[in-house]
Design an enzyme around this catalytic site. Structure first.
Site, PDB file in Angstrom:
ATOM      1  N   GLU A  65      36.736  20.110  49.264  1.00  0.00           N
ATOM      2  CA  GLU A  65      36.671  18.831  49.949  1.00  0.00           C
ATOM      3  C   GLU A  65      35.494  17.994  49.458  1.00  0.00           C
ATOM      4  O   GLU A  65      35.598  16.776  49.297  1.00  0.00           O
ATOM      5  CB  GLU A  65      36.559  19.051  51.462  1.00  0.00           C
ATOM      6  CG  GLU A  65      37.759  19.760  52.079  1.00  0.00           C
ATOM      7  CD  GLU A  65      37.604  21.271  52.117  1.00  0.00           C
ATOM      8  OE1 GLU A  65      38.157  21.902  53.030  1.00  0.00           O
ATOM      9  OE2 GLU A  65      36.921  21.835  51.227  1.00  0.00           O
ATOM     10  N   THR A 213      41.630  59.587  32.987  1.00  0.00           N
ATOM     11  CA  THR A 213      41.749  58.398  32.148  1.00  0.00           C
ATOM     12  C   THR A 213      40.417  58.071  31.492  1.00  0.00           C
ATOM     13  O   THR A 213      40.355  57.742  30.287  1.00  0.00           O
ATOM     14  CB  THR A 213      42.229  57.202  32.983  1.00  0.00           C
ATOM     15  OG1 THR A 213      43.539  57.476  33.463  1.00  0.00           O
ATOM     16  CG2 THR A 213      42.251  55.922  32.160  1.00  0.00           C
ATOM     17  N   ARG A 224      36.817  41.662  27.648  1.00  0.00           N
ATOM     18  CA  ARG A 224      36.379  41.272  26.308  1.00  0.00           C
ATOM     19  C   ARG A 224      37.286  40.239  25.661  1.00  0.00           C
ATOM     20  O   ARG A 224      36.869  39.524  24.755  1.00  0.00           O
ATOM     21  CB  ARG A 224      36.340  42.503  25.384  1.00  0.00           C
ATOM     22  CG  ARG A 224      35.486  43.632  25.879  1.00  0.00           C
ATOM     23  CD  ARG A 224      35.451  44.796  24.897  1.00  0.00           C
ATOM     24  NE  ARG A 224      36.758  45.352  24.590  1.00  0.00           N
ATOM     25  CZ  ARG A 224      37.431  46.176  25.387  1.00  0.00           C
ATOM     26  NH1 ARG A 224      36.930  46.519  26.556  1.00  0.00           N
ATOM     27  NH2 ARG A 224      38.599  46.669  25.019  1.00  0.00           N
ATOM     28  N   GLU A 299      44.101  50.681  37.071  1.00  0.00           N
ATOM     29  CA  GLU A 299      44.664  50.826  35.719  1.00  0.00           C
ATOM     30  C   GLU A 299      45.032  52.263  35.370  1.00  0.00           C
ATOM     31  O   GLU A 299      45.467  52.515  34.257  1.00  0.00           O
ATOM     32  CB  GLU A 299      43.702  50.245  34.682  1.00  0.00           C
ATOM     33  CG  GLU A 299      43.655  48.733  34.682  1.00  0.00           C
ATOM     34  CD  GLU A 299      43.319  48.155  33.306  1.00  0.00           C
ATOM     35  OE1 GLU A 299      43.353  48.899  32.311  1.00  0.00           O
ATOM     36  OE2 GLU A 299      43.023  46.956  33.237  1.00  0.00           O
TER      37      GLU A 299
END
Length: 357
Positions: A65, A213, A224, A299
């Site tokens: 605003e 992982t 990146r 992920e």
């Protein structure tokens, strides 16, 4: 109802939707920059002409605003009290990092405000609308309400469900594998899809992976390949077994290890101690809510992703399916009950978007 009156109502509704759509377009330009605040866009309209527009650009800086009013050209300044302000989310009425936007609207004498959706955050929650109405301003709400809430689904989930908004992401081969049998990294998605993933990273406050992982891929988990911020790295590592030489320990960006051990904080790296003998995810999401992490991109790996799916603690899933196949390997998770909301293609990769039912 007389046909001419009905026509005017319909036309007015379409006009409101037209300018609210512009608010949404503006608001989306703040993606990845304003959290934990919501994305908000505002336009100021005089007799069908936009004389000012703005959006919340950066957390801690001016709200939509304010930027909208400040954008009005000098020759149009006298038109401000004669204009209607459209804003995608209820103006705030409390002092945070910036003054209340409702007070600005009152001070500038704007006579009508059209609002996309009410802000359910407890510090606002109708107080902005009440402030405007008390000043004699005409207020209309609920214009493109579903679209306005969807734009800020992270914000609303965080405040209404008291947990971060969870986005699951994985890549899989065309025959449903996401890794080799040994767990060694396998190239599945192409360069354009990889860049898109980094864009997704820039839009969420945290990124989470499990121990396996992190050990197998040695990922950086930063942004990146796109502009914008790095997410906070969240690593589930019960015994802190990931070698200190790995990227997740490099201290380059804020990193939290979720562990059963208590070791404290070292620079930008800290540990979050949880009880691994009881269900982990509810504990984790409660702790991340207390830390004001509004959204998390999960992920992997497949075990962690499947736990989120089975617990029903997720909101979106984004699945990249590459063109290649594996004769055998690690099976990709199964989404289960979900709605397919869209599919796109990038150089042969198919990307499916799901929302939890």
């Amino acid at each position: 109802m007389h046909k001419s009156i009905l026509s005017l109502i319909i036309m007015d509704s379409k006009v409101n939707e037209f300018f609210m759509q512009r608010c949404l377009e503006l608001a989306a330009m703040g993606a990845g920059q304003v959290a934990p605040n919501p994305m908000v866009g505002a336009v100021l309209v005089h007799q069908g002409r936009i004389i000012g527009e703005g959006y919340h650009r950066q957390y801690g800086q001016a709200h939509a605003e304010v930027n909208c009013v400040n954008s009005v050209r000098e020759e149009d300044q006298p038109l401000i009290p004669l204009s209607t302000m459209y804003v995608s989310l209820e103006p705030c009425a409390h002092h945070g990092k910036t003054p209340p936007c409702a007070d600005l609207i009152v001070a500038r004498g704007i006579g009508k405000v059209v609002i996309g959706c009410v802000d359910t955050f407890s510090a606002v929650a109708g107080k902005g609308i009440a402030r405007l109405q008390q000043a004699g301003i005409t207020v209309e709400t609920g214009v493109l309400e579903a679209a306005c809430r969807h734009l800020n689904r992270r914000f609303f989930t965080f405040h209404e469900k008291k947990r971060p908004y969870i986005v699951l992401k994985w890549a899989q081969t065309s025959n449903g594998f996401m890794g080799s049998v040994s767990g060694a990294p396998v190239k599945i998605s192409n360069a354009r899809s990889n860049r898109l993933v980094h864009k997704w990273r820039s839009e969420e406050m945290g990124i989470l992976v499990g121990t396996r992982t992190a050990m197998l891929d040695n990922p950086r988990l930063n942004n990146r390949l796109w502009t914008g911020k790095d997410p906070v790295r969240l690593i589930i590592d019960r015994t802190l077994s990931i070698p200190r030489s790995y990227h997740v320990w490099d201290g380059s960006i804020p990193t939290i290890f979720i562990t059963a051990q208590e070791t404290g904080t070292h620079g930008l790296t800290e540990t979050l101690q949880l009880d691994f003998t009881t269900p982990l995810l509810p504990q984790l999401l409660e702790k991340l809510h207390h830390r004001h992490l509004q959204s998390i991109l999960v992920e992997g790996g497949s075990y962690v992703l499947q736990r989120f799916l089975e617990a029903g603690l997720w909101d979106e899933a984004r699945i990249i399916t590459g063109k290649g196949t594996l004769e055998e390997g690690q099976a990709a998770p199964l989404v289960g009950r979900a709605t397919l909301t869209g599919t796109t293609f990038l150089d042969g990769d198919r990307i499916d978007y799901y929302e939890r039912i």
